[in-house]
Write a protein that holds these residues in place. Sequence first.
Motif, PDB file in Angstrom:
ATOM      1  N   PHE A   1     -13.280 -21.235   6.509  1.00 53.12           N
ATOM      2  CA  PHE A   1     -14.659 -21.524   6.918  1.00 53.12           C
ATOM      3  C   PHE A   1     -14.687 -22.174   8.301  1.00 53.12           C
ATOM      4  O   PHE A   1     -15.453 -21.762   9.174  1.00 53.12           O
ATOM      5  CB  PHE A   1     -15.316 -22.429   5.871  1.00 53.12           C
ATOM      6  CG  PHE A   1     -16.697 -22.879   6.220  1.00 53.12           C
ATOM      7  CD1 PHE A   1     -17.731 -21.963   6.375  1.00 53.12           C
ATOM      8  CD2 PHE A   1     -16.989 -24.230   6.371  1.00 53.12           C
ATOM      9  CE1 PHE A   1     -19.012 -22.388   6.687  1.00 53.12           C
ATOM     10  CE2 PHE A   1     -18.264 -24.649   6.678  1.00 53.12           C
ATOM     11  CZ  PHE A   1     -19.277 -23.730   6.834  1.00 53.12           C
TER      12      PHE A   1
ATOM     13  N   ARG B   1     -13.981 -19.848  11.209  1.00 54.32           N
ATOM     14  CA  ARG B   1     -15.006 -18.813  11.354  1.00 54.32           C
ATOM     15  C   ARG B   1     -14.526 -17.426  10.939  1.00 54.32           C
ATOM     16  O   ARG B   1     -14.997 -16.415  11.434  1.00 54.32           O
ATOM     17  CB  ARG B   1     -15.559 -18.773  12.780  1.00 54.32           C
ATOM     18  CG  ARG B   1     -16.316 -20.031  13.141  1.00 54.32           C
ATOM     19  CD  ARG B   1     -16.924 -19.931  14.524  1.00 54.32           C
ATOM     20  NE  ARG B   1     -18.004 -20.890  14.622  1.00 54.32           N
ATOM     21  CZ  ARG B   1     -19.291 -20.598  14.426  1.00 54.32           C
ATOM     22  NH1 ARG B   1     -19.647 -19.392  14.142  1.00 54.32           N
ATOM     23  NH2 ARG B   1     -20.205 -21.535  14.531  1.00 54.32           N
TER      24      ARG B   1
ATOM     25  N   LYS C   1     -18.397 -16.635   6.670  1.00 50.84           N
ATOM     26  CA  LYS C   1     -19.636 -17.365   6.966  1.00 50.84           C
ATOM     27  C   LYS C   1     -19.867 -18.585   6.080  1.00 50.84           C
ATOM     28  O   LYS C   1     -20.642 -19.457   6.442  1.00 50.84           O
ATOM     29  CB  LYS C   1     -20.837 -16.434   6.831  1.00 50.84           C
ATOM     30  CG  LYS C   1     -20.891 -15.396   7.926  1.00 50.84           C
ATOM     31  CD  LYS C   1     -22.157 -14.592   7.827  1.00 50.84           C
ATOM     32  CE  LYS C   1     -22.240 -13.602   8.970  1.00 50.84           C
ATOM     33  NZ  LYS C   1     -23.500 -12.872   8.967  1.00 50.84           N
ATOM     34  N   SER C   2     -19.239 -18.633   4.913  1.00 47.53           N
ATOM     35  CA  SER C   2     -19.445 -19.782   4.029  1.00 47.53           C
ATOM     36  C   SER C   2     -18.175 -20.072   3.246  1.00 47.53           C
ATOM     37  O   SER C   2     -17.290 -19.225   3.116  1.00 47.53           O
ATOM     38  CB  SER C   2     -20.601 -19.511   3.057  1.00 47.53           C
ATOM     39  OG  SER C   2     -20.242 -18.498   2.142  1.00 47.53           O
ATOM     40  N   ARG C   3     -18.112 -21.273   2.685  1.00 50.26           N
ATOM     41  CA  ARG C   3     -16.944 -21.648   1.889  1.00 50.26           C
ATOM     42  C   ARG C   3     -16.893 -20.862   0.603  1.00 50.26           C
ATOM     43  O   ARG C   3     -15.823 -20.529   0.106  1.00 50.26           O
ATOM     44  CB  ARG C   3     -16.972 -23.140   1.578  1.00 50.26           C
ATOM     45  CG  ARG C   3     -16.166 -23.931   2.571  1.00 50.26           C
ATOM     46  CD  ARG C   3     -16.057 -25.375   2.194  1.00 50.26           C
ATOM     47  NE  ARG C   3     -15.123 -25.604   1.098  1.00 50.26           N
ATOM     48  CZ  ARG C   3     -14.945 -26.783   0.539  1.00 50.26           C
ATOM     49  NH1 ARG C   3     -15.651 -27.817   0.947  1.00 50.26           N
ATOM     50  NH2 ARG C   3     -14.099 -26.933  -0.438  1.00 50.26           N
ATOM     51  N   SER C   4     -18.057 -20.539   0.038  1.00 50.66           N
ATOM     52  CA  SER C   4     -18.048 -19.766  -1.204  1.00 50.66           C
ATOM     53  C   SER C   4     -17.524 -18.357  -0.953  1.00 50.66           C
ATOM     54  O   SER C   4     -16.795 -17.803  -1.779  1.00 50.66           O
ATOM     55  CB  SER C   4     -19.445 -19.725  -1.825  1.00 50.66           C
ATOM     56  OG  SER C   4     -20.363 -19.120  -0.946  1.00 50.66           O
TER      57      SER C   4
ATOM     58  N   ARG D   1     -17.039 -27.107  11.133  1.00 52.58           N
ATOM     59  CA  ARG D   1     -17.290 -25.737  11.587  1.00 52.58           C
ATOM     60  C   ARG D   1     -18.055 -25.842  12.893  1.00 52.58           C
ATOM     61  O   ARG D   1     -19.271 -25.927  12.926  1.00 52.58           O
ATOM     62  CB  ARG D   1     -18.088 -24.959  10.547  1.00 52.58           C
ATOM     63  CG  ARG D   1     -18.319 -23.506  10.960  1.00 52.58           C
ATOM     64  CD  ARG D   1     -19.108 -22.783   9.894  1.00 52.58           C
ATOM     65  NE  ARG D   1     -19.569 -21.494  10.335  1.00 52.58           N
ATOM     66  CZ  ARG D   1     -18.934 -20.355  10.114  1.00 52.58           C
ATOM     67  NH1 ARG D   1     -17.796 -20.365   9.477  1.00 52.58           N
ATOM     68  NH2 ARG D   1     -19.445 -19.216  10.535  1.00 52.58           N
TER      69      ARG D   1
END
Length: 128
Positions: free
Chosen positions: A14, A17, A20-23, A74
């Motif tokens: 994350f 980059r 786009k998200s940690r999930s 980030r």
Amino acid sequence: MVAEGRQRIDKWLFFSRAVKSRSLAAKLVVAGRVRINRDKAAQASDLVKPGDVLTITLDRRIFVWKVLGAGARRGPAEEARTLYEDMSSPPTPKGDALPDAIPALREAGSGRPTKKERRQTDRLLDED
């Protein structure tokens, strides 16, 4: 607590980059699309440290990144690029034709080939 210089793989992806998200990073790891030093990362909580080599598969592309450090946030892309060294091979130009590609036998704009024309083309290829 986490050892100095080590970071969870989902957080690192994350912060760098890559996603786009940690999930999304966690889903990528669980799906087996991330390798740490040639071993598949089993869980999002696996740790990376400087010197590790990550192989990441994203959208028909393969990235090989060497971890240079752990991220703190980030931030902008310039800051994210300081977290890794890109060791991937350069992408092949899309405009180049394959060396053994067969040139078109029809003139441009003459429409689709008929079944008879396709059979003739296949026969020509079989003779080679």
